[in-house]
Scaffold this motif. Structure first.
Motif, short mmCIF file in Angstrom:
data_model
loop_
_atom_site.label_atom_id
_atom_site.label_comp_id
_atom_site.label_asym_id
_atom_site.label_seq_id
_atom_site.Cartn_x
_atom_site.Cartn_y
_atom_site.Cartn_z
N GLU A 1 0.81 -1.21 0.00
CA GLU A 1 0.00 0.00 0.00
C GLU A 1 0.84 1.26 0.00
OE1 GLU A 1 -0.41 -2.34 2.50
OE2 GLU A 1 -2.20 -3.34 1.77
N ARG B 1 -7.66 3.16 -4.47
CA ARG B 1 -7.53 1.70 -4.59
C ARG B 1 -8.79 1.01 -4.19
NH1 ARG B 1 -1.85 1.08 -1.96
NH2 ARG B 1 -0.66 1.96 -3.62
N LEU C 1 -4.11 2.18 7.42
CA LEU C 1 -3.43 3.05 6.46
C LEU C 1 -4.14 4.39 6.33
CD1 LEU C 1 -1.18 3.33 4.29
CD2 LEU C 1 -2.83 2.38 2.66
N ARG D 1 -5.63 -3.59 7.72
CA ARG D 1 -4.47 -2.84 7.26
C ARG D 1 -4.89 -1.60 6.48
NH1 ARG D 1 -0.63 -6.83 4.20
NH2 ARG D 1 -2.21 -8.29 4.78
N ARG D 2 -5.90 -1.74 5.67
CA ARG D 2 -6.40 -0.62 4.86
C ARG D 2 -6.95 0.49 5.77
NH1 ARG D 2 -7.46 0.82 -0.21
NH2 ARG D 2 -9.44 1.79 -0.75
N HIS E 1 -4.04 6.07 -2.22
CA HIS E 1 -4.57 5.04 -1.31
C HIS E 1 -6.09 5.00 -1.39
CE1 HIS E 1 -0.74 5.37 1.39
NE2 HIS E 1 -0.53 4.68 0.29
N TRP E 2 -6.74 6.17 -1.44
CA TRP E 2 -8.19 6.22 -1.49
C TRP E 2 -8.74 5.66 -2.80
CZ3 TRP E 2 -11.66 6.95 2.23
CH2 TRP E 2 -11.23 7.54 3.42
N PRO F 1 -6.08 -7.89 5.60
CA PRO F 1 -6.00 -6.78 4.64
C PRO F 1 -6.98 -5.64 4.91
CG PRO F 1 -5.88 -8.87 3.49
CD PRO F 1 -6.18 -9.18 4.93
#
Length: 166
Positions: free
Chosen positions: A5, A166, A98, A94-95, A163-164, A91
């Motif tokens: 990421e 994705r 993040l 984690r997102r 990041h947003w 995951p």
């Protein structure tokens, strides 16, 4: 280990070229510090000559390297990160983490950009100079702190947008 990421995305474009250019300027500043310190050591050792300007100039260059270099380092994904626990998270978690860390970083860096601007502006309006032999106008080194924080904020905002998306 860099998580997928936060890996840097190599892109062309004016913004990325400018960040790369600022990274190269940091390399030049680092080289200059090496030259100045070597000169100072040789002058003191061989000629018993002191150079008070070397300490002042290298201190300002270190500030430049630290603040202006931060954006380049973030763009390249070279910041130190300890992600031992993060890698063990699912995951989705984690997102979320993040996004939370990106939000906190945006807030912190925006605050530092604002404070460094105030620092610069105060030195500019008060005509403050260093209390040394060189008497450098302090707005000059303080401006590099502000520019560095704005660069870092811009790179961080671009990374957060990636990041947003994705």
């Amino acid at each position: 280990m860099i998580s997928p990421e936060s890996r840097p995305v190599k892109k062309s474009g004016l913004f990325n070229r400018l960040v790369d250019l600022s990274g190269m300027s940091v390399g030049v500043a680092t080289f200059l510090i090496g030259i100045f310190v070597t000169y100072d050591v040789l002058a003191r050792t061989l000629f018993r000559m002191t150079n008070s300007w070397v300490t002042e100039v290298t201190t300002y260059l270190m500030g430049y390297i630290t603040f202006v270099g931060a954006a380049y380092v973030l763009k390249e994904g070279a910041h130190v990160s300890v992600d031992l626990l993060v890698q063990k998270m699912p995951p989705a978690a984690r997102r979320v983490l993040l996004f939370v860390t990106d939000g906190i970083m945006l807030l912190v860096v925006a605050t530092l950009a604002w404070l460094s601007f105030q620092f610069f502006w105060d030195a500019w309006t008060s005509h403050e100079v260093s209390d040394t032999l060189l008497s450098i106008s302090l707005w000059i080194p303080y401006l590099s702190f502000f520019i560095g924080m704005v660069w870092l904020l811009a790179v961080l905002a671009a990374q957060t947008l990636r990041h947003w998306r994705r």
